[in-house]
Design a protein around this motif. Structure first.
Motif, mmCIF file in Angstrom:
data_model
loop_
_atom_site.group_PDB
_atom_site.id
_atom_site.type_symbol
_atom_site.label_atom_id
_atom_site.label_comp_id
_atom_site.label_asym_id
_atom_site.label_seq_id
_atom_site.Cartn_x
_atom_site.Cartn_y
_atom_site.Cartn_z
ATOM 1 N N ARG A 30 0.804 -1.213 0.000
ATOM 2 C CA ARG A 30 0.000 0.000 0.000
ATOM 3 C C ARG A 30 0.840 1.267 0.000
ATOM 4 O O ARG A 30 0.311 2.370 0.079
ATOM 5 C CB ARG A 30 -0.941 0.020 1.217
ATOM 6 C CG ARG A 30 -1.993 -1.036 1.195
ATOM 7 C CD ARG A 30 -2.799 -1.059 -0.062
ATOM 8 N NE ARG A 30 -3.532 0.183 -0.284
ATOM 9 C CZ ARG A 30 -4.299 0.419 -1.323
ATOM 10 N NH1 ARG A 30 -4.441 -0.475 -2.260
ATOM 11 N NH2 ARG A 30 -4.917 1.569 -1.457
ATOM 12 N N ARG A 31 2.143 1.123 -0.087
ATOM 13 C CA ARG A 31 3.008 2.302 -0.175
ATOM 14 C C ARG A 31 2.830 2.954 -1.546
ATOM 15 O O ARG A 31 2.466 2.298 -2.527
ATOM 16 C CB ARG A 31 4.468 1.899 0.039
ATOM 17 C CG ARG A 31 4.771 1.499 1.461
ATOM 18 C CD ARG A 31 6.112 0.832 1.583
ATOM 19 N NE ARG A 31 7.201 1.583 1.023
ATOM 20 C CZ ARG A 31 8.055 2.325 1.731
ATOM 21 N NH1 ARG A 31 7.940 2.382 3.031
ATOM 22 N NH2 ARG A 31 9.032 2.974 1.143
ATOM 23 N N LEU A 32 3.095 4.239 -1.611
ATOM 24 C CA LEU A 32 2.867 4.999 -2.839
ATOM 25 C C LEU A 32 3.644 4.471 -4.048
ATOM 26 O O LEU A 32 3.066 4.336 -5.129
ATOM 27 C CB LEU A 32 3.170 6.484 -2.601
ATOM 28 C CG LEU A 32 2.912 7.432 -3.751
ATOM 29 C CD1 LEU A 32 1.464 7.359 -4.205
ATOM 30 C CD2 LEU A 32 3.260 8.849 -3.358
ATOM 31 N N PRO A 33 4.931 4.118 -3.937
ATOM 32 C CA PRO A 33 5.633 3.599 -5.128
ATOM 33 C C PRO A 33 5.030 2.302 -5.669
ATOM 34 O O PRO A 33 4.948 2.120 -6.881
ATOM 35 C CB PRO A 33 7.066 3.382 -4.635
ATOM 36 C CG PRO A 33 7.222 4.299 -3.496
ATOM 37 C CD PRO A 33 5.883 4.371 -2.846
ATOM 38 N N CYS A 34 4.564 1.433 -4.781
ATOM 39 C CA CYS A 34 3.944 0.186 -5.245
ATOM 40 C C CYS A 34 2.653 0.471 -5.998
ATOM 41 O O CYS A 34 2.345 -0.193 -7.002
ATOM 42 C CB CYS A 34 3.679 -0.743 -4.071
ATOM 43 S SG CYS A 34 5.174 -1.397 -3.334
ATOM 44 N N LEU A 35 1.910 1.461 -5.531
ATOM 45 C CA LEU A 35 0.681 1.813 -6.236
ATOM 46 C C LEU A 35 0.966 2.492 -7.569
ATOM 47 O O LEU A 35 0.185 2.362 -8.508
ATOM 48 C CB LEU A 35 -0.190 2.692 -5.355
ATOM 49 C CG LEU A 35 -0.813 1.957 -4.163
ATOM 50 C CD1 LEU A 35 -1.616 2.907 -3.320
ATOM 51 C CD2 LEU A 35 -1.672 0.816 -4.631
ATOM 52 N N LEU A 36 2.078 3.212 -7.658
ATOM 53 C CA LEU A 36 2.459 3.804 -8.949
ATOM 54 C C LEU A 36 2.732 2.713 -9.977
ATOM 55 O O LEU A 36 2.355 2.844 -11.145
ATOM 56 C CB LEU A 36 3.678 4.702 -8.788
ATOM 57 C CG LEU A 36 3.467 6.040 -8.088
ATOM 58 C CD1 LEU A 36 4.788 6.775 -7.979
ATOM 59 C CD2 LEU A 36 2.461 6.877 -8.826
ATOM 60 N N VAL A 37 3.375 1.646 -9.541
ATOM 61 C CA VAL A 37 3.628 0.529 -10.457
ATOM 62 C C VAL A 37 2.317 -0.157 -10.814
ATOM 63 O O VAL A 37 2.077 -0.521 -11.967
ATOM 64 C CB VAL A 37 4.632 -0.457 -9.824
ATOM 65 C CG1 VAL A 37 4.781 -1.702 -10.676
ATOM 66 C CG2 VAL A 37 5.983 0.217 -9.642
#
Length: 185
Positions: free
Chosen positions: A110-117
């Motif tokens: 749920r961290r922002l970089p994972c959601l960007l991917v």
């Protein structure tokens, strides 16, 4: 016979035990998770593990309540599942069994970089972390520069590029959607 370590040397060796390195705080699974999700600070991952452990303990305590408090148990379980689903940590609100399987990896996802991917705004996690740290991404109206931001499910749709970002301009050029007003600015 050995000199006393200076403060910065103690700080570097705080979590390292040269005699029993396997039994010390950092095990291989933790290092693997830190690399997989590109978690920059080990303290963040330790906090995720602590939160996951607390949720699992709460789910076990709710499960073990007696039959006399079934209404209370159902109400608390529904509130817990609703909260975890709203945060995006679990996919279903059906039973407490999903809460008992919650891990630190769910917080990392749920961290922002994972959601960007996941939203295909970045090709991989390394690029996503770089985009966030350089200030190319905003969540709602706020520009975010901390890759450790946990994004709830309700805010996930508001992840966009910053208006002045060069990446946004490149994406608009590629999709042939760039406005003439943007060209003048």
């Amino acid at each position: 016979m050995v000199r006393k370590l200076k403060y910065h040397e103690q700080k570097l060796l705080r979590r390292l035990d040269l005699v029993n390195w396997e039994a010390s705080g950092g095990n291989l699974a933790e290092v693997r998770a830190l690399r997989r999700y590109r978690v920059g600070r080990r303290e963040d991952y330790v906090q995720y593990k602590t939160l996951a452990r607390a949720v699992r303990a709460l789910a076990r305590r709710l499960r073990d309540l007696g039959p006399a408090s079934s209404a209370f148990r159902a109400r608390c379980a529904a509130a817990l599942l609703e909260k975890l689903h709203g945060l995006g940590l679990v996919n279903s609100r059906q039973s407490l069994a999903v809460c008992e399987k919650l891990s630190a990896a769910a917080f990392c996802r749920r961290r922002l970089p994972c959601l960007l991917v996941k939203l295909r705004m970045a090709q991989n996690l390394r690029h996503a972390v770089t985009f966030v740290e350089q200030g190319h991404v905003r969540v709602g109206p706020e520009v975010v520069t901390d890759p450790a931001l946990l994004v709830p499910r309700a805010v996930e749709d508001f992840i966009t590029w910053v208006d002045a970002s060069r990446l946004r301009q490149k994406v608009l050029d590629y999709n042939q959607e760039r406005d003439d007003f943007d060209l003048a600015a």
